[in-house]
Design an enzyme around this catalytic site. Structure first.
Site, PDB file in Angstrom:
ATOM      1  N   GLY A  90       0.933  -0.823   0.280  1.00 56.11           N
ATOM      2  CA  GLY A  90      -0.138  -0.055  -0.264  1.00 56.11           C
ATOM      3  C   GLY A  90       0.917   1.268  -0.411  1.00 56.11           C
ATOM      4  O   GLY A  90       0.318   2.712   0.513  1.00 56.11           O
ATOM      5  N   HIS A  97      10.166   6.941   2.725  1.00 57.09           N
ATOM      6  CA  HIS A  97       9.925   7.052   4.061  1.00 57.09           C
ATOM      7  C   HIS A  97       9.702   5.876   5.390  1.00 57.09           C
ATOM      8  O   HIS A  97       8.495   4.923   4.693  1.00 57.09           O
ATOM      9  CB  HIS A  97       8.542   7.723   4.413  1.00 57.09           C
ATOM     10  CG  HIS A  97       7.107   7.261   3.549  1.00 57.09           C
ATOM     11  ND1 HIS A  97       7.357   7.210   1.672  1.00 57.09           N
ATOM     12  CD2 HIS A  97       6.338   6.942   3.997  1.00 57.09           C
ATOM     13  CE1 HIS A  97       6.084   6.431   1.591  1.00 57.09           C
ATOM     14  NE2 HIS A  97       5.309   5.864   3.194  1.00 57.09           N
ATOM     15  N   HIS A  99       7.212   5.064   8.790  1.00 56.95           N
ATOM     16  CA  HIS A  99       6.615   6.004   9.193  1.00 56.95           C
ATOM     17  C   HIS A  99       7.050   5.852  10.707  1.00 56.95           C
ATOM     18  O   HIS A  99       7.245   4.687  11.258  1.00 56.95           O
ATOM     19  CB  HIS A  99       5.002   4.949   9.845  1.00 56.95           C
ATOM     20  CG  HIS A  99       4.249   5.438   7.828  1.00 56.95           C
ATOM     21  ND1 HIS A  99       3.416   6.380   7.831  1.00 56.95           N
ATOM     22  CD2 HIS A  99       4.994   4.710   6.663  1.00 56.95           C
ATOM     23  CE1 HIS A  99       2.702   5.692   6.631  1.00 56.95           C
ATOM     24  NE2 HIS A  99       3.767   5.415   5.997  1.00 56.95           N
TER      25      HIS A  99
HETATM   26  P1  AMP Z   1       2.884   5.004   2.664  1.00 55.19           P
HETATM   27  O1  AMP Z   1       1.142   4.974   2.331  1.00 55.19           O
HETATM   28  O2  AMP Z   1       3.380   5.004   3.460  1.00 55.19           O
HETATM   29  O3  AMP Z   1       3.055   5.875   1.319  1.00 55.19           O
HETATM   30  O4  AMP Z   1       2.397   6.444   4.109  1.00 55.19           O
HETATM   31  C1  AMP Z   1       2.402   7.915   3.046  1.00 55.19           C
HETATM   32  C2  AMP Z   1       2.259   8.572   3.920  1.00 55.19           C
HETATM   33  O5  AMP Z   1       2.652  10.353   3.513  1.00 55.19           O
HETATM   34  C3  AMP Z   1       0.125   8.805   4.563  1.00 55.19           C
HETATM   35  O6  AMP Z   1       0.550   7.908   5.540  1.00 55.19           O
HETATM   36  C4  AMP Z   1      -0.276   9.705   4.293  1.00 55.19           C
HETATM   37  O7  AMP Z   1      -0.707  10.886   5.381  1.00 55.19           O
HETATM   38  C5  AMP Z   1       1.372  11.013   4.446  1.00 55.19           C
HETATM   39  N1  AMP Z   1       1.318  11.946   3.369  1.00 55.19           N
HETATM   40  C6  AMP Z   1       1.034  12.585   2.241  1.00 55.19           C
HETATM   41  N2  AMP Z   1       0.609  13.284   2.396  1.00 55.19           N
HETATM   42  C7  AMP Z   1       1.502  14.744   2.766  1.00 55.19           C
HETATM   43  C8  AMP Z   1       1.927  15.602   3.187  1.00 55.19           C
HETATM   44  N3  AMP Z   1       2.097  16.584   2.247  1.00 55.19           N
HETATM   45  N4  AMP Z   1       1.835  16.413   3.877  1.00 55.19           N
HETATM   46  C9  AMP Z   1       2.213  14.408   5.544  1.00 55.19           C
HETATM   47  N5  AMP Z   1       2.277  13.819   5.073  1.00 55.19           N
HETATM   48  C10 AMP Z   1       1.950  13.400   4.245  1.00 55.19           C
END
Ligand code: AMP
Ligand code: ZN
Length: 111
Positions: A90, A97, A99
């Protein structure tokens, strides 16, 4: 990468709530938090994912940043680090990144 939202955050071209920053990495709060503390740690340089040839010094800087996030956010009781990689996991933002989740009892299960 010009159309990458996390590259823009790394360059301060779009706003974020920065928790920690150094030459190699930046940590900022997730826009859609899944826990009381939900901070993302990213390399400033663009890599699609953890398996995109990320150099060791960048990985070390990310590990250091995770420790700084835990310290700043007061995650003394523990926290979880998740790195979604590819479609099955997902991954929605194709800039590597990690989390950092915490601030509550997350339980023993991985997911
Ligand atoms: P993933 O699903 O592991 O790719 O996580 C992407 C994450 O980026 C999600 O938890 C989103 O809420 C977060 N996200 C997307 N755009 C932004 C943003 N501009 N600032 C902070 N978090 C973001
Ligand atoms: Zn990027």
């Amino acid at each position: 990468m010009s159309d990458c939202i996390f590259c823009k955050i790394a360059q301060h071209e779009i706003p974020s709530t920065v928790v920690y920053e150094d030459d190699l990495v930046i940590a900022f709060d997730d826009l859609n938090p899944q826990a009381p503390v939900h901070t993302l740690v990213i390399p400033k340089a663009h890599y699609d994912s953890i398996v995109d040839g990320v150099p060791g010094d960048v990985l070390a800087a990310m590990a250091h940043a995770i420790g700084e996030v835990a310290r700043v956010k007061g995650l003394d009781a523990g926290f979880r680090v998740i790195t979604n990689t590819g479609a099955d996991a997902g991954q929605t933002v194709m800039h590597f990144h990690m989390h950092v989740l915490g601030g509550k009892m997350l339980g023993e299960g991985l997911i």
